[in-house]
Design a protein around this motif. Structure first.
Motif, PDB file in Angstrom:
ATOM      1  N   VAL A 113      44.578-101.149   5.546  1.00  0.00           N
ATOM      2  CA  VAL A 113      45.187-100.123   6.379  1.00  0.00           C
ATOM      3  C   VAL A 113      44.848 -98.741   5.825  1.00  0.00           C
ATOM      4  O   VAL A 113      45.120 -98.459   4.656  1.00  0.00           O
ATOM      5  CB  VAL A 113      46.726-100.296   6.407  1.00  0.00           C
ATOM      6  N   PRO A 114      44.254 -97.872   6.645  1.00  0.00           N
ATOM      7  CA  PRO A 114      44.020 -96.506   6.174  1.00  0.00           C
ATOM      8  C   PRO A 114      45.356 -95.815   5.880  1.00  0.00           C
ATOM      9  O   PRO A 114      46.318 -95.976   6.624  1.00  0.00           O
ATOM     10  CB  PRO A 114      43.322 -95.824   7.354  1.00  0.00           C
ATOM     11  N   VAL A 115      45.401 -95.080   4.782  1.00  0.00           N
ATOM     12  CA  VAL A 115      46.603 -94.337   4.396  1.00  0.00           C
ATOM     13  C   VAL A 115      46.223 -92.877   4.247  1.00  0.00           C
ATOM     14  O   VAL A 115      45.326 -92.540   3.468  1.00  0.00           O
ATOM     15  CB  VAL A 115      47.199 -94.869   3.069  1.00  0.00           C
ATOM     16  N   ASN A 116      46.892 -92.044   4.991  1.00  0.00           N
ATOM     17  CA  ASN A 116      46.671 -90.608   4.927  1.00  0.00           C
ATOM     18  C   ASN A 116      47.335 -90.079   3.658  1.00  0.00           C
ATOM     19  O   ASN A 116      48.551 -90.150   3.517  1.00  0.00           O
ATOM     20  CB  ASN A 116      47.266 -89.957   6.183  1.00  0.00           C
ATOM     21  N   ALA A 152      54.094 -97.722   1.433  1.00  0.00           N
ATOM     22  CA  ALA A 152      52.738 -97.327   1.050  1.00  0.00           C
ATOM     23  C   ALA A 152      52.537 -95.826   1.219  1.00  0.00           C
ATOM     24  O   ALA A 152      51.907 -95.174   0.383  1.00  0.00           O
ATOM     25  CB  ALA A 152      51.711 -98.096   1.879  1.00  0.00           C
ATOM     26  N   LYS A 153      53.091 -95.262   2.295  1.00  0.00           N
ATOM     27  CA  LYS A 153      52.959 -93.822   2.525  1.00  0.00           C
ATOM     28  C   LYS A 153      53.777 -93.020   1.522  1.00  0.00           C
ATOM     29  O   LYS A 153      53.307 -92.034   0.971  1.00  0.00           O
ATOM     30  CB  LYS A 153      53.393 -93.483   3.952  1.00  0.00           C
ATOM     31  N   GLN A 154      55.012 -93.444   1.285  1.00  0.00           N
ATOM     32  CA  GLN A 154      55.894 -92.703   0.376  1.00  0.00           C
ATOM     33  C   GLN A 154      55.436 -92.814  -1.070  1.00  0.00           C
ATOM     34  O   GLN A 154      55.485 -91.835  -1.817  1.00  0.00           O
ATOM     35  CB  GLN A 154      57.326 -93.201   0.514  1.00  0.00           C
ATOM     36  N   MET A 155      55.020 -93.997  -1.472  1.00  0.00           N
ATOM     37  CA  MET A 155      54.637 -94.214  -2.861  1.00  0.00           C
ATOM     38  C   MET A 155      53.151 -93.961  -3.092  1.00  0.00           C
ATOM     39  O   MET A 155      52.681 -94.045  -4.214  1.00  0.00           O
ATOM     40  CB  MET A 155      54.994 -95.645  -3.292  1.00  0.00           C
ATOM     41  N   SER A 208      42.814 -93.046   1.887  1.00  0.00           N
ATOM     42  CA  SER A 208      42.527 -94.220   1.080  1.00  0.00           C
ATOM     43  C   SER A 208      43.006 -95.431   1.858  1.00  0.00           C
ATOM     44  O   SER A 208      43.220 -95.341   3.063  1.00  0.00           O
ATOM     45  CB  SER A 208      43.229 -94.115  -0.274  1.00  0.00           C
ATOM     46  N   TYR A 209      43.185 -96.542   1.184  1.00  0.00           N
ATOM     47  CA  TYR A 209      43.528 -97.769   1.874  1.00  0.00           C
ATOM     48  C   TYR A 209      44.611 -98.530   1.126  1.00  0.00           C
ATOM     49  O   TYR A 209      44.666 -98.508  -0.098  1.00  0.00           O
ATOM     50  CB  TYR A 209      42.291 -98.668   2.036  1.00  0.00           C
ATOM     51  N   ALA A 210      45.445 -99.181   1.880  1.00  0.00           N
ATOM     52  CA  ALA A 210      46.440-100.094   1.322  1.00  0.00           C
ATOM     53  C   ALA A 210      46.130-101.477   1.872  1.00  0.00           C
ATOM     54  O   ALA A 210      45.574-101.619   2.961  1.00  0.00           O
ATOM     55  CB  ALA A 210      47.847 -99.669   1.723  1.00  0.00           C
ATOM     56  N   PHE A 211      46.486-102.489   1.114  1.00  0.00           N
ATOM     57  CA  PHE A 211      46.247-103.863   1.524  1.00  0.00           C
ATOM     58  C   PHE A 211      47.575-104.499   1.865  1.00  0.00           C
ATOM     59  O   PHE A 211      48.502-104.488   1.060  1.00  0.00           O
ATOM     60  CB  PHE A 211      45.564-104.640   0.398  1.00  0.00           C
TER      61      PHE A 211
END
Length: 160
Positions: free
Chosen positions: A65-68, A112-115, A84-87
């Motif tokens: 998942v793309p993460v802004n 994922a966004k907050q951390m 970046s990306y999260a799995f």
């Protein structure tokens, strides 16, 4: 859809009517469009696995998942400069309760966004890049590493 060996690209753009319905559904469930599409992505990939990989029902499904990573210091900079990306992983057993699945995906996306968990992806690539053929060895495998990409970019944003 017929099975094609990878790499293969299958693309779909939602119509305006479909987009309105998806947004309304996300609002009804008090979640984001991204979480709703990820939930449905897990379900679609699970169905694909059942159809084509029916010998392995315990196969982990992982979505990238793309993460802004932009914050207020980035001003109006493009997301291309700080992404970046999260799995996000799920086992097939976790896909039966649709409400719980949606809640868990929604929570994991928010976390994922907050951390800023997506920041781990770039250091991994940097680490493997230090070794001769490091990236190539990371990507050389008999399995498909990239299964789905979801994007909420509207085409008119790039045509003006």
């Amino acid at each position: 859809m017929l099975f094609r060996s990878y790499p293969a690209i299958v693309s779909h753009t939602f119509s305006e009517t479909q987009t309105v319905q998806i947004v309304a559904t996300a609002k009804r469930y008090a979640t984001s469009v991204g979480a709703l599409l990820l939930r449905d992505g897990f379900l679609a990939l699970d169905r694909w696995n059942q159809r084509y990989l029916n010998d392995d029902r315990d196969r982990l499904i992982r979505l990238v998942v793309p993460v802004n990573l932009r914050d207020s210091s980035h001003g109006s900079a493009s997301a291309f400069n700080a992404v970046s990306y999260a799995f996000i992983d799920r086992h097939p057993q976790q896909l039966h309760d649709l409400s719980r699945l949606l809640q868990s995906v929604h929570g994991e996306l928010n976390e994922a966004k907050q951390m800023r968990f997506g920041m781990a992806f770039l250091p991994v690539l940097k680490f493997f890049g230090k070794f001769p053929d490091g990236i190539a060895s990371l990507l050389s495998s008999d399995r498909c590493l990239g299964t789905a990409v979801f994007s909420n970019v509207r085409s008119e944003e790039y045509t003006s």
